[in-house]
Write a protein that holds these residues in place. Structure first.
Motif, short mmCIF file in Angstrom:
data_model
loop_
_atom_site.label_atom_id
_atom_site.label_comp_id
_atom_site.label_asym_id
_atom_site.label_seq_id
_atom_site.Cartn_x
_atom_site.Cartn_y
_atom_site.Cartn_z
N VAL A 184 61.59 10.94 10.06
CA VAL A 184 61.22 12.09 10.90
C VAL A 184 60.88 11.54 12.28
CG1 VAL A 184 59.70 14.09 11.15
CG2 VAL A 184 60.27 13.24 8.88
N TYR A 185 61.47 12.12 13.31
CA TYR A 185 61.23 11.61 14.66
C TYR A 185 61.31 12.77 15.65
CZ TYR A 185 66.10 12.24 15.94
OH TYR A 185 67.30 12.82 16.22
N GLY A 186 60.87 12.51 16.87
CA GLY A 186 61.00 13.54 17.89
C GLY A 186 60.14 13.25 19.12
N VAL A 187 60.02 14.28 19.93
CA VAL A 187 59.23 14.19 21.16
C VAL A 187 58.05 15.15 21.04
CG1 VAL A 187 59.21 14.58 23.66
CG2 VAL A 187 61.26 13.66 22.55
N ILE A 188 56.88 14.67 21.36
CA ILE A 188 55.71 15.54 21.43
C ILE A 188 55.27 15.63 22.88
CG2 ILE A 188 53.33 15.90 20.68
CD1 ILE A 188 54.06 14.50 18.10
N ARG A 189 55.23 16.87 23.36
CA ARG A 189 54.79 17.11 24.73
C ARG A 189 53.41 17.76 24.70
NH1 ARG A 189 60.41 18.22 25.09
NH2 ARG A 189 61.37 17.34 26.95
N ARG A 203 51.22 17.65 11.73
CA ARG A 203 50.01 17.99 12.48
C ARG A 203 49.75 16.88 13.50
NH1 ARG A 203 46.14 19.66 7.48
NH2 ARG A 203 47.50 21.24 6.64
N VAL A 204 49.35 17.31 14.69
CA VAL A 204 49.05 16.35 15.75
C VAL A 204 47.54 16.36 15.97
CG1 VAL A 204 49.47 15.71 18.15
CG2 VAL A 204 51.28 16.81 16.82
N LYS A 205 46.97 15.17 15.98
CA LYS A 205 45.53 15.05 16.21
C LYS A 205 45.26 14.27 17.49
CE LYS A 205 43.14 14.99 11.74
NZ LYS A 205 42.48 14.07 10.79
N MET A 206 44.31 14.78 18.27
CA MET A 206 43.77 14.00 19.38
C MET A 206 42.36 13.66 18.98
SD MET A 206 45.22 15.75 22.84
CE MET A 206 46.86 15.34 23.42
N GLY A 207 42.11 12.40 18.71
CA GLY A 207 40.84 12.02 18.11
C GLY A 207 40.79 12.59 16.72
N THR A 208 39.77 13.41 16.45
CA THR A 208 39.66 14.02 15.12
C THR A 208 40.06 15.49 15.14
OG1 THR A 208 37.34 14.52 15.60
CG2 THR A 208 37.79 12.46 14.43
N ASN A 240 60.73 18.35 17.40
CA ASN A 240 60.06 18.23 18.69
C ASN A 240 58.91 19.23 18.74
OD1 ASN A 240 61.98 16.32 19.52
ND2 ASN A 240 63.37 17.96 20.15
N LEU A 241 57.77 18.80 19.22
CA LEU A 241 56.60 19.66 19.22
C LEU A 241 56.02 19.80 20.63
CD1 LEU A 241 54.72 18.36 16.06
CD2 LEU A 241 55.95 20.52 16.28
N ILE A 242 55.50 20.99 20.89
CA ILE A 242 54.76 21.23 22.13
C ILE A 242 53.34 21.60 21.72
CG2 ILE A 242 54.59 22.65 24.21
CD1 ILE A 242 57.61 23.26 23.81
N LEU A 243 52.38 20.94 22.30
CA LEU A 243 50.99 21.27 22.01
C LEU A 243 50.56 22.48 22.83
CD1 LEU A 243 49.37 17.71 21.99
CD2 LEU A 243 50.56 18.91 20.16
N GLY A 244 49.64 23.26 22.28
CA GLY A 244 49.10 24.38 23.04
C GLY A 244 49.29 25.70 22.35
N VAL A 245 48.95 26.75 23.09
CA VAL A 245 49.01 28.13 22.59
C VAL A 245 50.03 28.89 23.43
CG1 VAL A 245 47.65 30.24 22.29
CG2 VAL A 245 46.59 28.01 21.88
N ASP A 246 50.81 29.76 22.77
CA ASP A 246 51.85 30.52 23.47
C ASP A 246 51.59 32.02 23.26
OD1 ASP A 246 54.15 31.49 24.63
OD2 ASP A 246 55.45 30.92 22.96
N THR A 247 50.74 32.59 24.09
CA THR A 247 50.31 33.99 23.90
C THR A 247 51.46 34.97 24.03
OG1 THR A 247 48.16 33.38 24.80
CG2 THR A 247 48.66 35.73 24.70
N ASP A 248 52.37 34.73 25.02
CA ASP A 248 53.44 35.71 25.24
C ASP A 248 54.70 35.40 24.42
OD1 ASP A 248 54.15 33.49 26.65
OD2 ASP A 248 54.70 34.53 28.50
N GLY A 249 54.63 34.38 23.59
CA GLY A 249 55.71 34.11 22.64
C GLY A 249 57.05 33.74 23.24
N PRO A 283 53.93 26.94 26.73
CA PRO A 283 52.47 26.99 26.53
C PRO A 283 51.74 27.70 27.66
CG PRO A 283 53.20 24.75 27.00
CD PRO A 283 54.43 25.57 26.91
N ASP A 284 50.65 28.37 27.28
CA ASP A 284 49.85 29.10 28.26
C ASP A 284 49.33 28.19 29.37
OD1 ASP A 284 50.30 31.14 26.53
OD2 ASP A 284 48.19 31.46 25.96
N ASP A 285 48.93 26.97 29.03
CA ASP A 285 48.37 26.06 30.05
C ASP A 285 49.38 25.85 31.18
OD1 ASP A 285 45.98 25.73 28.80
OD2 ASP A 285 46.43 23.78 27.91
N TRP A 286 50.62 25.56 30.80
CA TRP A 286 51.65 25.28 31.80
C TRP A 286 51.95 26.55 32.61
CZ3 TRP A 286 56.77 26.90 32.68
CH2 TRP A 286 57.49 26.13 33.59
#
Lengths: 269, 152
Positions: free
Chosen positions: A28-33, A96-101, A124-133, A137-140
């Motif tokens: 299993v491989y990919g890019v995590i942003r 699942r992606v963990k930053m610290g714990t 490939n995974l993007i971290l964050g929340v996507d409110t408008d689907g 991600p909302d942050d960006w």
């Protein structure tokens, strides 16, 4: 002497036992942003694969071939002999992606169906929340809104069908490519096309460092059939069909036109 | 003649003074007197007062001395994830600096810095519970300020 022979046979026996414990596995491989589209660099996070609540594999962010930044092997057991907490073909495994714990929210598909020995899966995974689907991600999107000078004011105005800076790349394309969605001028564009004395054609572009590129060609634009075109990174170098990695400086690419009229495009992932 | 040479050597050695050594404590609490010679990011080389060399991973030293090694070798004492966040944030600014000259406007720079600071903040805030040491917090603030200052 007998003792030495016995010791050797014990060692060989241990080796055989060790070889016998090798288990079938898939990759299993990919890019995590992160939530701003930046590919995570080493030490940023850890990635785990879970079967239910059982962690079956774990790794950390590390540069991998083909621009990936994580990769691990997941053991896949024979369903006839597997324990309930072991992965078998057909089982759904979650990443699942963990930053610290802290487990980070992810956007899009974060599960895969286990396959047989030697199978490869790209997640490939993007971290964050996507409110408008819209897959971003909302942050960006909030950052783009803050930098829009008032041109846009809510999340739905930034997305796949929008081009805030009017440079020809949609906001979504800019997110995945890694260019600035609020600044025209850094889009993926072929420029300085030059026909050289040796019959080759050259063009220049400003890459995203570390991104993967390739050149495609088609004899027509009416019913285009795009195929990968051989390129060289030097004027007289050998032409090779394949991908190349973007550097820190503007790059010049050399190609050999096949016919009187050909169309070329530069692509990236 | 030999006496004169020895005398000169003795004067020179006296002028140089003793080689400066510090006290270093490992994770088990054992203390040695040694001079920090090298640090490659992982391994620390110490020279003891008897001139013997001791090579050990940074993690073998106590937390305070780990920071002291980084500080003496001009490396950030921030944890790895903070340094990774800083590196990625700086990458955004470097991408801006690679734009054509006419695109590198003051307004554009300000926006790029805003994005870099946002990336840094999000990554650090996600693990803020780990940042309890005041020296480390000071270093995190210093890195953040150095990003923000690039807007000017």
């Amino acid at each position: 002497m007998k003792t030495r022979v016995a010791f050797l046979s014990v060692l060989l026996g241990a080796g055989l036992a060790s070889a016998g414990t090798l288990r079938p596995s898939m990759i299993v491989y990919g890019v995590i942003r992160d939530s701003y589209g930046i590919r995570l660099s080493p030490d940023s996070a850890s990635i785990s694969a879970f079967l239910g609540t059982n962690e079956v594999a774990r790794t950390t962010i590390r540069p991998q071939p083909n621009g990936a930044n994580y990769r691990f092997d997941v053991n896949v057991s024979d369903p006839r002999t597997a324990a309930p907490n072991e992965v078998t073909p057909g089982a759904t495994v979650a990443l699942r992606v963990k930053m610290g714990t802290v487990v980070q929210p992810t956007i899009g598909t974060h599960t895969f169906v286990a396959q047989g020995n030697g199978a490869t899966v790209n997640i490939n995974l993007i971290l964050g929340v996507d409110t408008d689907g819209d897959g971003l991600p909302d942050d960006w999107e909030s950052m783009v809104i803050a930098n829009s000078g008032g041109a846009v004011s809510n999340l739905t105005q930034v997305g796949p069908g929008q081009d805030l800076d009017g440079d020809g790349m949609t906001d979504s394309q800019e997110f995945f490519y890694g260019s600035f969605a609020f600044l025209p001028g850094d889009e993926l564009r072929m420029s300085a096309l030059t026909l050289l004395g040796n019959g080759r054609l050259s063009f220049t572009f400003t890459p995203i460092e570390g991104a993967i590129y390739w050149v495609e060609t088609s004899p027509s634009l009416t019913a285009p059939v795009w195929t990968i075109n051989p390129i060289s990174l030097t004027e007289f170098g050998e032409l090779r069909a394949g991908e190349f990695r973007g550097g820190a400086l503007p790059m010049t690419i050399y190609i050999a036109p096949a016919g009187p009229t050909d169309f070329y495009r530069l692509r990236s992932k | 003649m030999l006496t004169t040479r020895l005398l000169v050597l003795a004067v020179l050695l006296a002028a140089l003074g003793p080689v400066r050594a510090d006290m270093w404590t490992n994770q088990a609490g054992r203390v040695i007197e040694a001079r920090l010679k090298e640090f490659d990011g992982v391994w620390v080389t110490l020279v003891r007062t008897n001139s013997s060399t001791l090579r050990l991973p940074l993690s073998a030293l106590c937390k305070t001395d780990q920071r002291r090694v980084r500080a003496q070798k001009s490396q950030s004492i921030a944890p790895g994830f903070v340094q990774a966040a800083y590196k990625d944030a700086v990458g955004i600014l470097e991408r801006f600096q690679r734009l054509p000259a006419d695109q590198q406007t003051a307004e554009g720079r300000e926006k790029a810095v805003h994005m870099a600071c946002s990336v840094f903040d999000a990554r650090v805030n996600a693990r803020s519970a780990e940042l309890t040491d005041k020296d480390v917090l000071y270093e995190v603030r210093r890195l953040r300020a150095s990003l923000a200052n690039r807007a000017q």
